[in-house]
Design an enzyme around this catalytic site. Structure first.
Site, short mmCIF file in Angstrom:
data_model
loop_
_atom_site.label_atom_id
_atom_site.label_comp_id
_atom_site.label_asym_id
_atom_site.label_seq_id
_atom_site.Cartn_x
_atom_site.Cartn_y
_atom_site.Cartn_z
CD GLU A 63 -1.72 -2.43 1.23
OE1 GLU A 63 -2.47 -3.29 0.75
OE2 GLU A 63 -0.66 -2.70 1.83
CG HIS A 133 -9.82 -8.81 5.65
ND1 HIS A 133 -9.10 -9.52 6.58
CD2 HIS A 133 -9.10 -8.86 4.50
CE1 HIS A 133 -8.00 -10.00 6.03
NE2 HIS A 133 -7.98 -9.61 4.76
#
Length: 330
Positions: A63, A133
């Site tokens: 990321e 998540h």
């Protein structure tokens, strides 16, 4: 009359990406699996085949690399779209997003005129995906000046808000609801259709109570409004659509009429956005409130992976309806 087409939230996102890439060759994308595979959720679809690997770029599992690339691209005149698969993973890139992407224009002392760039990410739980998540942690990013934070809760807004974010000259953190990806609605086909960033939306009108929220909570509260109408209870439901900038004027005006406020949010009660909204609205409409501003959120716990426990923790239309009734009958 404006021409529209019924499509899913996910298709509206893809249409916005397609239109903006066709409109401006400086719009480029990078993310994990967004190219050959068409995105983890299928959002980017065939855009890789249409625009090629130089504009739809498959990223490594990093990321920081994705956002770092976007920052550099924006500084050199491109309009990058940085895809982060789940909001939880954005915490890995918290430094590059909040300390660099959000601040470089200011820190350049006028040398950099604009830092356009959109960080796209999926939010929301209820998908049996576990603690890593399932979080909706947009409040973290809304706390940093220089970064705009938005979320659409319907297909029409999904297209219009994303297009506005891509054309914006400041970085925008764009949240997408995984629970809404297959939600269908009428979407304007005008390639210049935009939804202004920083403007709340009235979802439905009523006089029983003002209900306000952001993101997935609004998706569920919309269904709540339908359930309550069957019982003769009509709520004033307002979708903030944006946390920074924050448009609370419609909320204040609504509270002055209803006398009650319930803030719904799919983050924990403490240290989320609900306290800030309650404070600002109370400050401006204190004398109109029949009772203190109320909030309904997730409990202060980690989102569990077990289906039964996750259902117990997460919001639902039925749970919000019960909380509304408790407020108005207090």
């Amino acid at each position: 009359m404006e021409q529209t087409k019924k499509m899913t939230y996910m298709q509206a996102i893809r249409l916005a990406l397609d239109e903006e890439m066709a409109r401006d060759e400086k719009v480029v994308m990078m993310g994990q699996d967004i190219g050959i595979l068409g995105g983890a959720y299928g959002v980017t679809g065939d855009l890789y085949k249409k625009y090629g690997p130089d504009r739809v770029i498959d990223a490594p599992l990093s990321e920081n690399a994705i956002v770092g690339w976007g920052l550099g691209a924006a500084m050199y005149g491109w309009r990058p779209i940085m895809d982060i698969m789940k909001m939880d993973f954005s915490m890995v890139a918290l430094d590059i997003i909040c300390n660099h992407l959000a601040k470089y224009r200011y820190m350049s002392g006028g040398q950099i005129k604009q830092i356009p760039g959109v960080v796209r990410t999926a939010i929301g739980g209820g998908t049996r995906s576990g603690p890593h998540h399932s979080q909706s942690i947009y409040h973290l990013f809304a706390g940093f000046p220089g970064l705009k934070v938005v979320c659409a809760s319907c297909p029409e807004d999904a297209k219009g808000l994303l297009k506005a974010a891509i054309r914006d000259n400041d970085p925008v953190f764009f949240c997408e609801e995984t629970a809404a990806y297959r939600l269908k609605g009428e979407v304007p086909l005008d390639p210049d259709y935009l939804v202004p960033i920083g403007k709340s939306r009235k979802v439905c009108e009523g006089d029983a109570i003002t209900v306000v929220g952001f993101g997935t909570a609004i998706l569920k509260a919309t269904r709540t409004a339908e359930l309550l109408r069957e019982e003769g209870i009509h709520i004033d439901l307002i979708d903030l659509r944006s946390l920074r900038p924050l448009d609370l004027d419609p909320v204040v005006e609504s509270v002055k009429r209803t006398g009650r406020l319930l803030i719904v949010d799919e983050f924990t009660e403490t240290f989320g956005i609900t306290g800030e909204i309650a404070f600002q609205v109370t400050q401006k409409a204190f004398s109109y409130l029949k009772e203190p501003a109320q909030r309904y959120t997730l409990p202060d716990t980690i989102i569990p992976a077990a289906p039964t426990m996750e259902d117990f923790v997460m919001l639902s239309p039925e749970k919000i309806a019960e909380r509304v009734k408790a407020c108005i009958h207090a």
